[in-house]
Design a protein around this motif. Structure first.
Motif, PDB file in Angstrom:
ATOM      1  N   MET A 139       0.931  -1.270  -0.153  1.00 14.16           N
ATOM      2  CA  MET A 139       0.139  -0.085   0.092  1.00 14.16           C
ATOM      3  C   MET A 139       0.791   1.233   0.011  1.00 14.16           C
ATOM      4  SD  MET A 139      -3.330  -0.991   2.216  1.00 14.16           S
ATOM      5  CE  MET A 139      -2.699  -1.658   3.427  1.00 14.16           C
ATOM      6  N   ARG A 140       1.965   1.514   0.939  1.00 16.15           N
ATOM      7  CA  ARG A 140       3.006   2.250   0.757  1.00 16.15           C
ATOM      8  C   ARG A 140       3.562   2.618  -0.517  1.00 16.15           C
ATOM      9  NH1 ARG A 140       4.464   0.557   5.729  1.00 16.15           N
ATOM     10  NH2 ARG A 140       6.194  -0.455   5.081  1.00 16.15           N
ATOM     11  N   LEU A 155       3.835   5.535  -5.920  1.00 18.31           N
ATOM     12  CA  LEU A 155       3.896   5.370  -7.309  1.00 18.31           C
ATOM     13  C   LEU A 155       2.639   6.149  -7.939  1.00 18.31           C
ATOM     14  CD1 LEU A 155       4.676   1.655  -7.905  1.00 18.31           C
ATOM     15  CD2 LEU A 155       6.218   3.499  -8.772  1.00 18.31           C
ATOM     16  N   LEU A 156       1.694   6.090  -7.515  1.00 19.18           N
ATOM     17  CA  LEU A 156       0.541   6.871  -7.965  1.00 19.18           C
ATOM     18  C   LEU A 156       0.611   8.324  -7.753  1.00 19.18           C
ATOM     19  CD1 LEU A 156      -2.528   5.248  -6.431  1.00 19.18           C
ATOM     20  CD2 LEU A 156      -1.987   5.188  -8.782  1.00 19.18           C
ATOM     21  N   ASP A 157       1.290   8.907  -6.757  1.00 24.25           N
ATOM     22  CA  ASP A 157       1.843  10.124  -6.473  1.00 24.25           C
ATOM     23  C   ASP A 157       2.898  10.591  -7.514  1.00 24.25           C
ATOM     24  OD1 ASP A 157       0.247  10.560  -4.555  1.00 24.25           O
ATOM     25  OD2 ASP A 157       1.808  10.330  -2.961  1.00 24.25           O
ATOM     26  N   ALA A 158       3.746   9.508  -8.099  1.00 26.62           N
ATOM     27  CA  ALA A 158       4.812   9.905  -8.773  1.00 26.62           C
ATOM     28  C   ALA A 158       4.363   9.882 -10.206  1.00 26.62           C
ATOM     29  CB  ALA A 158       5.857   8.981  -8.776  1.00 26.62           C
ATOM     30  N   GLY A 159       2.964   9.519 -10.539  1.00 22.33           N
ATOM     31  CA  GLY A 159       2.212   9.339 -11.700  1.00 22.33           C
ATOM     32  C   GLY A 159       2.163   8.072 -12.530  1.00 22.33           C
ATOM     33  N   GLU A 178      11.302   2.988  -6.460  1.00 22.09           N
ATOM     34  CA  GLU A 178      10.693   3.764  -5.801  1.00 22.09           C
ATOM     35  C   GLU A 178      10.702   3.463  -4.157  1.00 22.09           C
ATOM     36  OE1 GLU A 178       8.265   6.986  -4.909  1.00 22.09           O
ATOM     37  OE2 GLU A 178       9.107   6.120  -6.919  1.00 22.09           O
ATOM     38  N   ALA A 179      10.932   2.244  -3.864  1.00 28.37           N
ATOM     39  CA  ALA A 179      11.141   1.626  -2.598  1.00 28.37           C
ATOM     40  C   ALA A 179      12.669   2.253  -2.068  1.00 28.37           C
ATOM     41  CB  ALA A 179      11.251   0.090  -2.536  1.00 28.37           C
ATOM     42  N   CYS A 230       5.719  -6.874  -5.300  1.00 28.91           N
ATOM     43  CA  CYS A 230       5.731  -5.898  -6.707  1.00 28.91           C
ATOM     44  C   CYS A 230       4.418  -6.482  -7.431  1.00 28.91           C
ATOM     45  CB  CYS A 230       6.748  -6.529  -7.420  1.00 28.91           C
ATOM     46  SG  CYS A 230       8.261  -5.613  -6.777  1.00 28.91           S
ATOM     47  N   ARG A 231       3.890  -7.815  -7.350  1.00 23.59           N
ATOM     48  CA  ARG A 231       2.953  -8.284  -8.020  1.00 23.59           C
ATOM     49  C   ARG A 231       1.612  -7.723  -7.223  1.00 23.59           C
ATOM     50  NH1 ARG A 231       4.450 -13.005  -8.757  1.00 23.59           N
ATOM     51  NH2 ARG A 231       3.837 -13.987  -6.993  1.00 23.59           N
ATOM     52  N   MET A 232       1.698  -7.591  -5.949  1.00 23.43           N
ATOM     53  CA  MET A 232       0.674  -6.854  -5.238  1.00 23.43           C
ATOM     54  C   MET A 232       0.512  -5.453  -5.547  1.00 23.43           C
ATOM     55  SD  MET A 232       0.089  -7.382  -0.935  1.00 23.43           S
ATOM     56  CE  MET A 232      -0.090  -9.042  -0.978  1.00 23.43           C
ATOM     57  N   VAL A 233       1.366  -4.798  -5.545  1.00 19.86           N
ATOM     58  CA  VAL A 233       1.367  -3.389  -5.899  1.00 19.86           C
ATOM     59  C   VAL A 233       0.763  -3.244  -7.381  1.00 19.86           C
ATOM     60  CG1 VAL A 233       3.066  -1.358  -6.502  1.00 19.86           C
ATOM     61  CG2 VAL A 233       3.429  -2.668  -4.491  1.00 19.86           C
ATOM     62  N   ARG A 234       1.051  -3.891  -8.262  1.00 21.76           N
ATOM     63  CA  ARG A 234       0.244  -3.878  -9.422  1.00 21.76           C
ATOM     64  C   ARG A 234      -0.969  -3.962  -9.321  1.00 21.76           C
ATOM     65  NH1 ARG A 234       5.336  -5.710 -11.090  1.00 21.76           N
ATOM     66  NH2 ARG A 234       4.851  -7.825 -11.087  1.00 21.76           N
TER      67      ARG A 234
END
Length: 89
Positions: free
Chosen positions: A39-40, A45-49, A64-65, A78-82
């Motif tokens: 989630m973090r 990543l969403l803030d980074a566009g 980013e991490a 990483c799969r969970m982030v996507r």
């Protein structure tokens, strides 16, 4: 006449951490912490566009991490982030 003042306090104060419940299996704690990290990273990543899962490669997520001083995420994280980016819309 209005005067702007600069404050040194952060706008977003970190939340106070609560202790995790005792007595759960170890796998529960591992998956809980993995979800928090995902989630973090997703928010960053969403803030980074980065709005498309196809543009969130493992290298980009791990970079980013590193920028956030978070330990290197695993392939599963990483799969969970996507997945969070995909279904967060």
């Amino acid at each position: 006449m209005a005067v702007a003042t600069a404050t040194t306090e952060p706008l977003n104060k970190p939340l106070r951490k609560k202790r995790l419940p005792a007595g759960r299996p170890r796998e529960w704690y591992v998956s809980h912490n993995r979800r928090l990290k995902a989630m973090r990273l997703t928010i960053a990543l969403l803030d980074a566009g980065v709005y498309q899962p196809s543009s969130a490669h493992n290298a980009r997520i791990r970079a980013e991490a590193g920028r956030l001083a978070i330990h290197r995420p695993s392939d599963t994280t990483c799969r969970m982030v996507r997945t969070l980016i995909r279904y967060g819309r």
